[in-house]
Each structure stands twice: as structure tokens, then as C-alpha cells.
Scaffold this active site. Structure first.
Site, PDB file in Angstrom:
ATOM      1  N   LYS A 107     -78.024 -79.944  58.924  1.00 36.58           N
ATOM      2  CA  LYS A 107     -77.167 -81.018  58.415  1.00 36.58           C
ATOM      3  C   LYS A 107     -76.968 -82.146  59.419  1.00 36.58           C
ATOM      4  CE  LYS A 107     -74.568 -78.833  54.740  1.00 36.58           C
ATOM      5  NZ  LYS A 107     -74.992 -77.403  54.761  1.00 36.58           N
ATOM      6  N   GLU A 129     -67.322 -86.020  52.423  1.00 31.35           N
ATOM      7  CA  GLU A 129     -66.630 -84.965  51.694  1.00 31.35           C
ATOM      8  C   GLU A 129     -67.284 -83.658  52.102  1.00 31.35           C
ATOM      9  OE1 GLU A 129     -70.068 -84.284  50.294  1.00 31.35           O
ATOM     10  OE2 GLU A 129     -69.417 -86.312  49.843  1.00 31.35           O
ATOM     11  N   SER A 395     -82.682 -72.641  57.998  1.00 33.36           N
ATOM     12  CA  SER A 395     -81.836 -73.843  57.934  1.00 33.36           C
ATOM     13  C   SER A 395     -80.604 -73.820  58.838  1.00 33.36           C
ATOM     14  CB  SER A 395     -81.404 -74.101  56.492  1.00 33.36           C
ATOM     15  OG  SER A 395     -80.728 -72.996  55.950  1.00 33.36           O
TER      16      SER A 395
HETATM   17  C1  LIG Z   1     -75.383 -76.667  53.691  1.00 30.85           C
HETATM   18  C2  LIG Z   1     -76.423 -75.670  54.012  1.00 30.85           C
HETATM   19  C3  LIG Z   1     -77.473 -75.384  53.103  1.00 30.85           C
HETATM   20  C4  LIG Z   1     -77.550 -75.971  51.726  1.00 30.85           C
HETATM   21  O1  LIG Z   1     -77.694 -77.353  51.684  1.00 30.85           O
HETATM   22  P1  LIG Z   1     -79.073 -78.065  51.315  1.00 30.85           P
HETATM   23  O2  LIG Z   1     -78.683 -79.484  51.147  1.00 30.85           O
HETATM   24  O3  LIG Z   1     -79.605 -77.444  50.075  1.00 30.85           O
HETATM   25  O4  LIG Z   1     -79.989 -77.858  52.457  1.00 30.85           O
HETATM   26  C5  LIG Z   1     -78.456 -74.491  53.485  1.00 30.85           C
HETATM   27  N1  LIG Z   1     -78.412 -73.881  54.695  1.00 30.85           N
HETATM   28  C6  LIG Z   1     -77.432 -74.112  55.589  1.00 30.85           C
HETATM   29  C7  LIG Z   1     -77.446 -73.398  56.886  1.00 30.85           C
HETATM   30  C8  LIG Z   1     -76.399 -75.015  55.271  1.00 30.85           C
HETATM   31  O5  LIG Z   1     -75.424 -75.226  56.164  1.00 30.85           O
END
Ligand SMILES: *Cc1c(COP(=O)(O)O)cnc(C)c1O
Length: 418
Positions: A107, A129, A395
Site C-alpha cells: 500500500k 479513508e 502483498s
Molecule cells: C489492503 C491489502 C490487500 C488488499 O488490497 P488490494 O487493493 O486488493 O491489494 C491485500 N494484501 C494486503 C497485505 C493488504 O494490506
């Protein structure tokens, strides 16, 4: 395949996706995307669109963005080989480590990129938000970095549920604004942020957290997150000896997935698989598997696929992972599904938990609950397709999920020795 796109159109739209010419000038990815907003918001969106056209792809903006990604975020993030997981799955498994980025997830790429853009557009303050709080934390950190005040709108229910992230935001200098209206969660927080934006479109920058919303946000977020796939592509060739046979990413709004997939779209031999939250079952309200079970509709200013009942009311969702618990999905994913370039599957709460545990024990990586969904689907795929090279978008890290994980103790044989 979606009934909104026939076979001939699908071919054309697939080529356009690969060529990078989408969204079109109306902000559309084929039938999806666009801008469905009240008249009062039009000037704010037009201003943003012009700002992106003026700055995003200039040498000056890109060099500042790259420098912040390198020196503050810590990019490039590692590509990690997973030898024990590979052996267990009968595959060659590689992990793109967004958990190693500053603040612990992908993010931050988007947050710092938009904060730098806000500065160039002359904004005096930033609003954002957040639901689970992860985007709020990334925004607060990015705003501190560029020296702009930050207000994060957050539903009162979420403030209660995500206390540690609220504290992190406050320490990073942000103001957390409780939203008591509507469902008191993410959707109400978004409405409130948009209401505030209308009051001063020139002075306020609205920093969105995923590849969702009205044009140009899905485009902007993709451009800022594409660094994930650009790095991973190069690293796979250099470190793994070639591109993967398949790549997996979890999908909430779809920002980490589009970031990983977009630079790989033209490598048609790579199977791309997005993984949504299957929750506790297939029924409406039991999951957040938008693309797997949803229908076309408008949510938050964009035409995409959403979870709604037969009267068009947006439905509540359920997932063990707060970051995937969302009833919409970015419009570019709806198109990539419709043209058959990316397939979308789901993994249940239980499968994600098991995958998280396996990764911890095999590779010493505590991944986020969101990310664990991608592992669950990848492991199933690997067993059906032996001997393949697999790339997984890791992610984020799972430390934030400890309060949830504590409710599911590890198997007794490995509990603390008495
Ligand atoms: C917020 C988040 C997601 C989901 O958000 P996307 O916009 O679909 O990437 C996935 N993995 C992690 C670690 C997150 O913090």
C-alpha cells in the site's frame, strides 16, 4: 466470459489491455470503469485528471517517485526463492516480497506516489479513508514524509475493531475522523471523505487506497503499483532463470494484483490468477468473492462487478482478512476476467489459515491473512500442474493479524512445551 463483452470485442480489448491503451479517454476498460459521480464532484475529478496528465509521466515526477521508492520505501523488494515450499508442492516457487516494503505492505507504493502528486498539485492537506486501517497507516506515513496534514476518515465500528492501527495513524501525525453515519464502516467513511473533498477541491487531495473508484483513480493506482510487476519480471528472469508459468495475487479492491499482473499481461504464456476471499461459504454475505460470484453494477463511481442482491442493494461481505472484506473490485479486473486474460478463484477462511501456517513453518515468513489466500490457491494449482515455476505476490506481512491469529492456536503437538 461476461455477457457484456462478445468474442470479437474481447480480442480487441485484450490487445488494448496488453498495449497499455486502457482506460480510454472516458476512463473505461471496455464496458467497465468510467465515472458515475454527482455533479458536485465533477470539478474535483477533472482537476485530478488534468494533474495526472501534467505530472505523472514527467521525468521530474518519476525521478522523485523512484527516489522515494528506493530510499524511503526500501525498493526494490526482494524476490525470494521458497525451496521447502517448492518441494512440498512439487513446484518451483518464488515470492515477491511486498511485506518488506516500509509499513509492511504494497500500500505504501500508492500512498507515497499520490502524496507526491498532491504536493505538485498544490494541495494544502490530504484526506483518505480506511477500513482495516492499513491504508490509513500508509497514508499517514506518506503525508508525514511529504509534510502535508492528513485526515483519515474511519467508521466508528472500524475504529473500535482496529485500535492498534488507529494508534499508529495518530503517532504518524494523522487526524483520525470517526464516521458515525450509515454503516459506520468503510462505505460510510468513503461517503464522508467525498463530501469533504467537494468543499475545497483545489486545497484538498483525496488519496484513495486501491485500484477502485471513479476514473482516474483505477488508472492512477495501477500506474503507481506497477512497480511490483516490473521488478518481479526482471528478477524472475535474472534470479529464477525465466518467467513464471503462473502468477498469483490476492484481490480485495485489486491494487496489489493489478500491480503484479499489469506488466505481465503481454507475456501471454503466463497464467495469471487472482484470488478472492471465499469466506465461510458460497452464500451472499458469507464471502467477498466479487468476481467469482458477483454481477455487474455501479459502486463508488465505477461500473464493475459487485456483490449485490436481486434488488441491486450492495451486500455485506465476510472474510477473515479485513483487507479483502469488500463488496466491489477494480474495473480493470472485471475486464481482464471478461476477456479471459486473468482467472479469478477464491480461497476460504480455513484454507487461508492453513496456507499461512504452512508458509510460516516452511519458509519462516509470517504473511498477511489477505496474502495467505493467494498461497492457498497457488498450492492447489501446483498440485494439479506438477513441475511448474510459480510467482506469488506476497502483498504484506502478518504481524497486524496477530489478534485474529491468536484465536486459532497452532496444532497442539507444537504448542509450548509444558
Ligand atoms: C489492503 C491489502 C490487500 C488488499 O488490497 P488490494 O487493493 O486488493 O491489494 C491485500 N494484501 C494486503 C497485505 C493488504 O494490506
Amino acid at each position: 466470459m461476461s455477457t457484456l463483452v462478445d468474442a470479437d470485442e474481447a480480442k480487441i480489448l485484450l490487445e488494448a489491455s496488453i498495449a497499455g491503451t486502457l482506460p480510454d479517454e472516458r476512463g473505461r476498460f471496455g464496458p467497465f470503469g468510467g465515472r458515475y459521480i454527482p455533479e458536485t464532484l465533477v470539478p474535483a475529478f477533472e482537476r485530478l485528471e488534468q494533474g495526472i496528465a501534467d505530472h505523472l509521466h514527467t521525468e521530474s515526477f518519476q525521478s522523485e517517485f523512484r527516489s522515494e521508492l528506493k530510499n524511503w520505501v526500501g525498493r526494490p523488494t526482494a524476490l525470494t526463492h521458497a525451496p521447502r515450499l517448492s518441494e512440498a508442492w512439487g513446484a518451483d516457487v518464488w515470492l515477491k516480497r511486498e511485506d518488506l516494503a516500509h509499513t509492511g505492505a504494497h500500500k505504501i507504493n500508492n500512498a507515497i506516489g499520490q502524496a507526491l502528486l498532491a504536493k505538485r498539485l498544490g494541495a494544502k492537506r490530504i484526506i483518505a479513508e480506511t477500513g482495516a486501517g492499513q491504508h490509513g497507516v500508509a497514508s499517514a506515513a506518506a503525508c508525514a514524509r511529504v509534510g502535508l496534514p492528513c485526515r483519515v476518515y474511519m467508521g466508528a465500528v472500524d475504529i473500535e475493531r482496529q485500535a492498534p492501527n488507529v494508534d499508529r495513524m495518530l503517532r504518524l501525525g494523522a487526524e483520525v475522523f470517526p464516521v458515525e453515519s450509515g454503516d459506520k464502516t468503510l462505505r460510510a467513511a468513503i461517503d464522508e471523505a467525498l463530501r469533504e473533498w467537494v468543499t475545497d477541491p483545489a486545497g484538498i487531495y483525496y488519496l484513495i487506497g486501491s485500484a477502485v473508484g471513479a476514473h482516474p483513480y483505477p488508472y492512477l493506482v495501477r500506474e503507481l503499483q506497477a512497480v511490483i510487476g516490473q521488478e518481479a519480471r526482471e528478477q524472475m528472469i535474472r534470479q529464477a532463470g525465466g518467467l513464471p508459468d503462473a502468477a498469483f495475487a490476492c484481490v480485495g479492491g485489486g491494487s496489489n494484483a493489478i500491480g503484479l499482473f499489469y506488466p505481465l499481461l503481454g507475456d501471454r504464456e503466463i497464467e495469471l490468477i487472482g484470488v478472492e476471499a471465499g469466506g465461510t461459504g458460497d452464500g451472499l454475505g458469507q464471502n467477498a468473492a466479487t468476481l467469482a460470484t458477483g454481477t455487474p453494477g455501479v459502486l463508488q463511481g465505477s461500473y464493475s462487478v459487485i456483490l449485490q442482491d436481486e434488488n441491486g442493494n450492495v451486500r455485506e461481505t465476510h472474510s477473515i482478512s479485513a483487507g479483502l472484506d469488500y463488496s466491489g473490485v477494480g474495473p480493470e479486473h472485471a475486464l481482464l476476467q471478461a476477456v479471459g486474460r486473468v482467472s479469478y478463484v477464491s480461497a476460504s477462511d480455513a484454507e487461508a489459515l492453513a496456507a499461512l501456517e504452512e508458509l510460516c513453518e516452511m519458509e519462516g515468513i509470517l504473511t498477511a491473512l489477505e496474502t495467505a489466500h493467494a498461497y492457498a490457491a497457488a498450492s492447489k494449482w501446483a498440485r494439479k500442474n506438477p513441475g511448474k515455476r510459480i510467482l506469488i505476490g506476497n502483498s504484506g506481512r502478518g504481524d497486524k493479524d496477530m489478534p485474529t491469529l491468536t484465536r486459532y492456536p497452532v496444532r497442539t503437538s507444537r504448542n509450548v512445551t509444558a
